[in-house]
Design a protein around this motif. Structure first.
Motif, PDB file in Angstrom:
ATOM      1  N   ILE A  79       0.931  -1.271   0.148  1.00 39.90           N
ATOM      2  CA  ILE A  79       0.235   0.130   0.251  1.00 39.90           C
ATOM      3  C   ILE A  79       0.726   0.850   0.215  1.00 39.90           C
ATOM      4  CG2 ILE A  79      -1.737   1.631   1.867  1.00 39.90           C
ATOM      5  CD1 ILE A  79      -2.878  -1.428   2.307  1.00 39.90           C
ATOM      6  N   PRO A  80       0.968   2.194  -1.703  1.00 44.72           N
ATOM      7  CA  PRO A  80       1.565   3.331  -1.312  1.00 44.72           C
ATOM      8  C   PRO A  80       1.635   4.501   0.744  1.00 44.72           C
ATOM      9  CG  PRO A  80       0.568   3.552  -3.120  1.00 44.72           C
ATOM     10  CD  PRO A  80      -0.443   2.195  -2.434  1.00 44.72           C
ATOM     11  N   ALA A  81       2.364   5.296   0.333  1.00 44.07           N
ATOM     12  CA  ALA A  81       2.010   5.935   1.958  1.00 44.07           C
ATOM     13  C   ALA A  81       0.833   7.324   0.832  1.00 44.07           C
ATOM     14  CB  ALA A  81       3.481   6.718   2.304  1.00 44.07           C
ATOM     15  N   ASN A  82       0.524   7.275   2.366  1.00 42.82           N
ATOM     16  CA  ASN A  82       0.006   8.689   1.881  1.00 42.82           C
ATOM     17  C   ASN A  82      -1.167   8.551   1.150  1.00 42.82           C
ATOM     18  OD1 ASN A  82       1.703  10.298   4.062  1.00 42.82           O
ATOM     19  ND2 ASN A  82       3.112  10.006   2.702  1.00 42.82           N
ATOM     20  N   LEU A  83      -2.734   7.970   1.100  1.00 39.50           N
ATOM     21  CA  LEU A  83      -3.071   7.654   0.390  1.00 39.50           C
ATOM     22  C   LEU A  83      -4.321   8.214   1.166  1.00 39.50           C
ATOM     23  CD1 LEU A  83      -3.581   4.407  -0.816  1.00 39.50           C
ATOM     24  CD2 LEU A  83      -2.656   6.344  -1.904  1.00 39.50           C
ATOM     25  N   SER A  84      -5.636   8.825  -0.142  1.00 38.18           N
ATOM     26  CA  SER A  84      -6.613   9.660   1.139  1.00 38.18           C
ATOM     27  C   SER A  84      -7.347   8.085   0.932  1.00 38.18           C
ATOM     28  CB  SER A  84      -7.316  10.415  -0.441  1.00 38.18           C
ATOM     29  OG  SER A  84      -7.829   9.305  -1.368  1.00 38.18           O
ATOM     30  N   ARG A  85      -8.712   8.571   1.829  1.00 39.38           N
ATOM     31  CA  ARG A  85      -9.787   7.331   2.229  1.00 39.38           C
ATOM     32  C   ARG A  85      -9.736   6.735   0.587  1.00 39.38           C
ATOM     33  NH1 ARG A  85     -14.185   8.756   6.487  1.00 39.38           N
ATOM     34  NH2 ARG A  85     -13.888   6.273   5.792  1.00 39.38           N
ATOM     35  N   GLN A  86     -10.596   7.467   0.076  1.00 41.36           N
ATOM     36  CA  GLN A  86     -10.886   7.149  -1.443  1.00 41.36           C
ATOM     37  C   GLN A  86     -10.191   6.513  -2.397  1.00 41.36           C
ATOM     38  OE1 GLN A  86     -12.560  10.705  -3.939  1.00 41.36           O
ATOM     39  NE2 GLN A  86     -13.405   9.109  -5.651  1.00 41.36           N
ATOM     40  N   GLU A  87      -8.895   6.621  -2.597  1.00 44.34           N
ATOM     41  CA  GLU A  87      -7.581   6.258  -2.817  1.00 44.34           C
ATOM     42  C   GLU A  87      -7.678   4.621  -2.572  1.00 44.34           C
ATOM     43  OE1 GLU A  87      -5.449   9.948  -4.294  1.00 44.34           O
ATOM     44  OE2 GLU A  87      -4.530   9.255  -2.253  1.00 44.34           O
ATOM     45  N   LEU A  88      -7.276   4.864  -0.881  1.00 48.49           N
ATOM     46  CA  LEU A  88      -6.971   4.375  -0.470  1.00 48.49           C
ATOM     47  C   LEU A  88      -8.406   2.271  -0.365  1.00 48.49           C
ATOM     48  CD1 LEU A  88      -5.743   1.102   1.989  1.00 48.49           C
ATOM     49  CD2 LEU A  88      -7.147   3.044   3.923  1.00 48.49           C
TER      50      LEU A  88
END
Length: 252
Positions: A79-88
């Protein structure tokens, strides 16, 4: 089922258990397809139990091979760092479609509370971290003695990687305690990728072979047990800790 060896006469730690090793290897997005395939094939031939840390576009490569050729090889979503909730949420939805039953992930950097809840809702039960967040309330459930793991949200465990270099010939000949970070009864999550952004296949194979040579006799003596990242929640809970399955570290 955990990949563990027969118990022997070795006096283990206070937990009465061998050291549990989780071998992790990143298949980063920058790694050429041929390199990723070479790593998978080497692990399969060497009967190495490996958890592959894979980005979304590599999940199917591991999941497809693991299901048919190497059941001991499992996958965790990178999982990439600093994703938004929507992106996650979008990432987890797509990942579930690529790898059915996906329940493990790996992430570097901070992990917001709301992201943890989303991970649990999407079926993730275990996360490999580079470090724990500074959360004052601590773990909601006790972890085994010597295991670097915590659970700040019910249904989700977090573990950190162990700082331990691949053992060489000298360390294989020295007593158990000569290998830093590996003590009886502890948990060691080992990174085969090294410190660089993209490791080559030869370097990964070299590290795997070093750990394999070091661990094989200890696995047979009951000093070392192997597990995938996905198996850790059950092991932490005490389920299936010591089934007798023999050594999975067999010659290619």
């Amino acid at each position: 089922m955990a990949h563990v060896g027969k118990t022997g006469g070795f006096v283990m730690g206070r937990s009465g258990l061998p050291t549990t090793l989780v071998i992790c290897c990143p298949l980063s997005a920058g790694m050429p397809q041929s390199t990723a395939e070479a790593c998978l094939e080497f692990a399969r031939r060497a009967a190495m139990p490996v958890t592959w840390i894979a980005p979304l576009d590599r999940l199917q490569l591991v999941a497809g091979r693991g299901a048919t050729n190497a059941p001991s090889q499992t996958v965790a979503l990178e999982i990439p760092a600093n994703l938004s909730r929507q992106e996650l949420r979008q990432l987890l939805t797509r990942a579930a479609a690529e790898a059915s039953g996906l329940d493990a992930a790996a992430i570097r950097g901070p992990l917001p509370v709301e992201h943890r809840r989303m991970l649990v809702d999407c079926g993730i039960r275990i996360i490999c971290r580079d470090r724990f967040d500074d959360i004052t309330r601590g773990s909601r459930r006790p972890a085994p003695h010597g295991w670097s793991c915590q659970s700040t949200l019910w249904g989700l465990w977090e573990v950190t990687q162990t700082t331990a270099t691949p053992p060489g010939l000298v360390s294989r000949l020295l007593p158990w305690g000569s290998q830093p970070g590996l003590v009886p009864g502890s948990l060691a999550v080992l990174d085969m990728g090294g410190q660089g952004p993209v490791a080559d296949a030869a370097a990964i194979r070299g590290r795997m072979e070093q750990w394999r040579s070091w661990a094989e006799p200890r696995n047979a003596a009951g000093q070392v047990a192997f597990a995938s990242l996905s198996e850790l929640p059950a092991l932490i809970a005490g389920a299936g800790r010591l089934p007798v399955a023999g050594s999975v570290l067999k010659a290619a």
